[in-house]
Design an enzyme around this catalytic site. Structure first.
Site, PDB file in Angstrom:
ATOM      1  N   LYS A   1      78.659  65.926  53.985  1.00 37.69           N
ATOM      2  CA  LYS A   1      79.713  64.938  53.669  1.00 37.69           C
ATOM      3  C   LYS A   1      79.504  64.384  52.257  1.00 37.69           C
ATOM      4  O   LYS A   1      79.942  63.268  51.943  1.00 37.69           O
ATOM      5  CB  LYS A   1      79.713  63.804  54.696  1.00 37.69           C
ATOM      6  CG  LYS A   1      80.080  64.249  56.100  1.00 37.69           C
ATOM      7  CD  LYS A   1      81.557  64.639  56.200  1.00 37.69           C
ATOM      8  CE  LYS A   1      81.903  65.163  57.580  1.00 37.69           C
ATOM      9  NZ  LYS A   1      83.264  65.730  57.625  1.00 37.69           N
ATOM     10  N   ARG A   2      78.827  65.181  51.445  1.00 37.68           N
ATOM     11  CA  ARG A   2      78.592  64.813  50.030  1.00 37.68           C
ATOM     12  C   ARG A   2      77.956  63.428  49.899  1.00 37.68           C
ATOM     13  O   ARG A   2      78.238  62.665  48.986  1.00 37.68           O
ATOM     14  CB  ARG A   2      79.885  64.882  49.198  1.00 37.68           C
ATOM     15  CG  ARG A   2      80.671  66.213  49.291  1.00 37.68           C
ATOM     16  CD  ARG A   2      79.770  67.449  49.275  1.00 37.68           C
ATOM     17  NE  ARG A   2      80.516  68.706  49.233  1.00 37.68           N
ATOM     18  CZ  ARG A   2      80.367  69.700  50.114  1.00 37.68           C
ATOM     19  NH1 ARG A   2      79.495  69.608  51.116  1.00 37.68           N
ATOM     20  NH2 ARG A   2      81.052  70.806  49.975  1.00 37.68           N
TER      21      ARG A   2
ATOM     22  N   ALA B   1      79.434  60.807  47.164  1.00 39.38           N
ATOM     23  CA  ALA B   1      80.905  60.794  47.075  1.00 39.38           C
ATOM     24  C   ALA B   1      81.505  59.437  47.391  1.00 39.38           C
ATOM     25  O   ALA B   1      82.713  59.323  47.575  1.00 39.38           O
ATOM     26  CB  ALA B   1      81.488  61.843  48.013  1.00 39.38           C
TER      27      ALA B   1
ATOM     28  N   LEU C   1      85.333  57.804  53.600  1.00 35.09           N
ATOM     29  CA  LEU C   1      86.743  57.451  53.786  1.00 35.09           C
ATOM     30  C   LEU C   1      87.165  57.550  55.249  1.00 35.09           C
ATOM     31  O   LEU C   1      88.130  56.899  55.649  1.00 35.09           O
ATOM     32  CB  LEU C   1      87.625  58.327  52.893  1.00 35.09           C
ATOM     33  CG  LEU C   1      87.456  58.040  51.386  1.00 35.09           C
ATOM     34  CD1 LEU C   1      88.148  59.108  50.553  1.00 35.09           C
ATOM     35  CD2 LEU C   1      87.987  56.657  51.016  1.00 35.09           C
TER      36      LEU C   1
ATOM     37  N   GLY D   1      82.014  54.531  45.437  1.00 30.75           N
ATOM     38  CA  GLY D   1      80.843  53.762  45.852  1.00 30.75           C
ATOM     39  C   GLY D   1      79.526  54.403  45.437  1.00 30.75           C
ATOM     40  O   GLY D   1      78.503  53.716  45.358  1.00 30.75           O
TER      41      GLY D   1
ATOM     42  N   GLU E   1      78.948  52.890  42.280  1.00 24.63           N
ATOM     43  CA  GLU E   1      78.549  51.486  42.504  1.00 24.63           C
ATOM     44  C   GLU E   1      77.066  51.421  42.881  1.00 24.63           C
ATOM     45  O   GLU E   1      76.330  50.547  42.405  1.00 24.63           O
ATOM     46  CB  GLU E   1      79.426  50.865  43.595  1.00 24.63           C
ATOM     47  CG  GLU E   1      80.887  50.811  43.172  1.00 24.63           C
ATOM     48  CD  GLU E   1      81.759  50.054  44.161  1.00 24.63           C
ATOM     49  OE1 GLU E   1      82.187  48.937  43.845  1.00 24.63           O
ATOM     50  OE2 GLU E   1      82.018  50.584  45.251  1.00 24.63           O
TER      51      GLU E   1
ATOM     52  N   GLU F   1      89.042  55.248  43.550  1.00 23.72           N
ATOM     53  CA  GLU F   1      89.683  54.127  44.247  1.00 23.72           C
ATOM     54  C   GLU F   1      91.086  53.892  43.699  1.00 23.72           C
ATOM     55  O   GLU F   1      92.025  53.621  44.453  1.00 23.72           O
ATOM     56  CB  GLU F   1      88.872  52.825  44.040  1.00 23.72           C
ATOM     57  CG  GLU F   1      87.586  52.752  44.804  1.00 23.72           C
ATOM     58  CD  GLU F   1      86.400  53.331  44.030  1.00 23.72           C
ATOM     59  OE1 GLU F   1      86.615  54.161  43.123  1.00 23.72           O
ATOM     60  OE2 GLU F   1      85.265  52.966  44.348  1.00 23.72           O
TER      61      GLU F   1
HETATM   62  C1  1HE Z   1      84.013  62.941  52.494  1.00 23.26           C
HETATM   63  C2  1HE Z   1      83.953  62.196  51.302  1.00 23.26           C
HETATM   64  C3  1HE Z   1      84.149  60.803  51.393  1.00 23.26           C
HETATM   65  C4  1HE Z   1      83.607  64.261  50.806  1.00 23.26           C
HETATM   66  N1  1HE Z   1      84.389  60.283  52.621  1.00 23.26           N
HETATM   67  N2  1HE Z   1      84.247  62.389  53.679  1.00 23.26           N
HETATM   68  N3  1HE Z   1      85.408  58.782  47.335  1.00 23.26           N
HETATM   69  C5  1HE Z   1      86.286  59.724  46.990  1.00 23.26           C
HETATM   70  O1  1HE Z   1      87.492  59.532  46.989  1.00 23.26           O
HETATM   71  C6  1HE Z   1      85.702  61.063  46.667  1.00 23.26           C
HETATM   72  C7  1HE Z   1      86.096  62.049  47.730  1.00 23.26           C
HETATM   73  N4  1HE Z   1      85.354  63.297  47.611  1.00 23.26           N
HETATM   74  C8  1HE Z   1      85.654  64.248  46.689  1.00 23.26           C
HETATM   75  O2  1HE Z   1      86.454  64.069  45.789  1.00 23.26           O
HETATM   76  C9  1HE Z   1      84.928  65.566  46.831  1.00 23.26           C
HETATM   77  O3  1HE Z   1      84.481  65.657  48.180  1.00 23.26           O
HETATM   78  C10 1HE Z   1      83.692  65.711  45.875  1.00 23.26           C
HETATM   79  C11 1HE Z   1      84.176  65.860  44.426  1.00 23.26           C
HETATM   80  C12 1HE Z   1      82.738  64.543  45.988  1.00 23.26           C
HETATM   81  C13 1HE Z   1      82.901  66.983  46.303  1.00 23.26           C
HETATM   82  O4  1HE Z   1      83.774  68.091  46.339  1.00 23.26           O
HETATM   83  P1  1HE Z   1      83.347  69.389  47.188  1.00 23.26           P
HETATM   84  O5  1HE Z   1      84.386  70.440  46.951  1.00 23.26           O
HETATM   85  O6  1HE Z   1      81.935  69.716  46.914  1.00 23.26           O
HETATM   86  O7  1HE Z   1      83.367  68.929  48.744  1.00 23.26           O
HETATM   87  P2  1HE Z   1      84.609  68.749  49.732  1.00 23.26           P
HETATM   88  O8  1HE Z   1      85.017  70.074  50.298  1.00 23.26           O
HETATM   89  O9  1HE Z   1      85.686  67.914  49.132  1.00 23.26           O
HETATM   90  O10 1HE Z   1      83.957  67.850  50.888  1.00 23.26           O
HETATM   91  C14 1HE Z   1      83.023  68.383  51.821  1.00 23.26           C
HETATM   92  C15 1HE Z   1      83.130  67.541  53.076  1.00 23.26           C
HETATM   93  O11 1HE Z   1      82.735  66.212  52.775  1.00 23.26           O
HETATM   94  C16 1HE Z   1      84.551  67.434  53.606  1.00 23.26           C
HETATM   95  O12 1HE Z   1      84.487  67.280  55.001  1.00 23.26           O
HETATM   96  P3  1HE Z   1      84.712  68.537  56.004  1.00 23.26           P
HETATM   97  O13 1HE Z   1      84.538  67.939  57.360  1.00 23.26           O
HETATM   98  O14 1HE Z   1      86.121  69.010  55.711  1.00 23.26           O
HETATM   99  O15 1HE Z   1      83.677  69.570  55.644  1.00 23.26           O
HETATM  100  C17 1HE Z   1      85.046  66.139  53.015  1.00 23.26           C
HETATM  101  O16 1HE Z   1      86.089  65.537  53.763  1.00 23.26           O
HETATM  102  C18 1HE Z   1      83.788  65.308  53.099  1.00 23.26           C
HETATM  103  N5  1HE Z   1      83.785  64.210  52.143  1.00 23.26           N
HETATM  104  N6  1HE Z   1      83.708  63.028  50.272  1.00 23.26           N
HETATM  105  C19 1HE Z   1      84.439  61.069  53.713  1.00 23.26           C
HETATM  106  N7  1HE Z   1      84.086  59.994  50.341  1.00 23.26           N
HETATM  107  C20 1HE Z   1      82.640  49.794  48.644  1.00 23.26           C
HETATM  108  S1  1HE Z   1      84.123  50.387  48.263  1.00 23.26           S
HETATM  109  C21 1HE Z   1      83.892  51.974  47.607  1.00 23.26           C
HETATM  110  C22 1HE Z   1      85.218  52.665  47.578  1.00 23.26           C
HETATM  111  C23 1HE Z   1      85.070  54.144  47.350  1.00 23.26           C
HETATM  112  O17 1HE Z   1      83.996  54.681  47.216  1.00 23.26           O
HETATM  113  S2  1HE Z   1      86.533  54.980  47.300  1.00 23.26           S
HETATM  114  C24 1HE Z   1      86.111  56.555  46.725  1.00 23.26           C
HETATM  115  C25 1HE Z   1      85.766  57.482  47.855  1.00 23.26           C
END
Ligand code: 1HE
Length: 258
Positions: free
Chosen positions: A25-26, A62, A66, A109, A112, A132
């Site tokens: 889940k990165r 990551a 979410l 995050g 962060e 975000e």
């Molecule tokens: C996740 C998350 C996550 C990956 N929550 N499940 N953060 C984001 O908006 C960033 C979201 N993530 C991404 O843009 C990409 O995953 C990455 C660039 C980090 C990595 O890409 P990649 O191609 O290596 O991986 P992937 O295929 O996108 O993800 C692999 C799995 O991890 C996949 O799940 P699967 O069950 O389909 O295998 C994704 O759904 C999961 N995954 N990132 C949940 N963030 C205190 S407030 C803070 C507010 C925030 O941080 S908002 C920003 C959130």
């Protein structure tokens, strides 16, 4: 000390090594991970001199998990954000300096978390983003306070408004990381720095973690006074006297050109 299989804690000598171990889940941070981070930093073994935090797999972190983003009313949302604040404050103002070993995604995050650490070492695969903005939410883990102090309000506004992603080279220039190292070496460099930091006088590290950031927030006239007090306390410590004497008597290392 830690029951959560998504995070690993170990001591390497007197350096605490904390690894996010949720690469599928990165290393996205759910509530349990945030609670574990807080627990770890509140319960470091007494002999700990410094800490390193890193992520398993291809990415440091990551950000917020979410899938954990439940329907929350304003009050619950406030408590959720504050839970990140409490955990990251334990890290930033905890007992020892923390070095982040970055690679791959350092986003949301994850950024962060990295910005609450004292030193950031990035390898060439690192990239920084604040998705975000495009997800319709706002930073909630202390990023609005800490990230502008690293890169400035204008850059953070741009990242959140336009979804701009910084690569490792531009990110180091912008101020995200103090060190940029070849691919795959950020952990080793972070550990080396943590060992070096751990050899400082504890009072110096305490002043750098707890007093310097407060001075930087104070108006200059108050900052000068706080600086004088910290300086007087530090130089009166037996450890400082010994270190200065060691230098004067040729037993301590000179400053070397790098
Ligand atoms: C996740 C998350 C996550 C990956 N929550 N499940 N953060 C984001 O908006 C960033 C979201 N993530 C991404 O843009 C990409 O995953 C990455 C660039 C980090 C990595 O890409 P990649 O191609 O290596 O991986 P992937 O295929 O996108 O993800 C692999 C799995 O991890 C996949 O799940 P699967 O069950 O389909 O295998 C994704 O759904 C999961 N995954 N990132 C949940 N963030 C205190 S407030 C803070 C507010 C925030 O941080 S908002 C920003 C959130």
């Amino acid at each position: 000390m830690n029951q959560n299989s998504d995070i690993h804690f170990e001591m390497r000598g007197d350096i605490a090594v904390i690894r996010l171990t949720r690469p599928t889940k990165r290393n996205a941070l759910n509530d349990a991970l945030i609670a574990s981070l807080r627990h770890i930093f509140e319960n470091l073994p007494e002999n700990t001199k410094a800490a390193v935090i890193a992520g398993d797999g291809d990415h440091f972190c990551a950000g917020l998990d979410l899938s954990d983003l439940k329907e929350r009313d304003a009050g619950q949302g406030m408590h959720h954000s504050r839970s990140w604040h409490y955990a990251l404050e334990r890290l930033q103002y905890g007992p020892v300096p923390v070095v982040a070993a970055l690679h791959g995604a350092v986003v949301g995050g994850g950024l962060e978390l990295a910005s609450a650490c004292h030193i950031r070492v990035a390898d060439e695969s690192t990239f920084y983003a604040l998705p975000e903005g495009t997800r319709g939410i706002f930073v909630g883990g202390g990023g609005a306070v800490r990230i502008p102090r690293l890169i400035g309000v204008a850059r953070m506004t741009d990242m959140m408004m336009t979804g701009r992603v910084y690569n490792a080279v531009d990110g180091e220039r912008a101020g995200f990381a103090q060190y940029l190292v070849p691919n795959g070496t950020s952990f080793d460099k972070a550990l080396e720095l943590a060992q070096r930091i751990g050899s400082n006088a504890p009072l110096t590290n305490y002043a750098l973690m707890n007093v310097l950031p407060r001075i930087a927030e104070q108006p200059a006239d108050q900052g000068f006074i706080t600086e004088s007090m910290m300086s007087a306390i530090a130089q009166a410590a037996p450890e400082a006297k010994k270190r200065v004497q060691d230098f004067l008597e040729g037993r301590a290392a000179k400053v070397q050109k790098s």
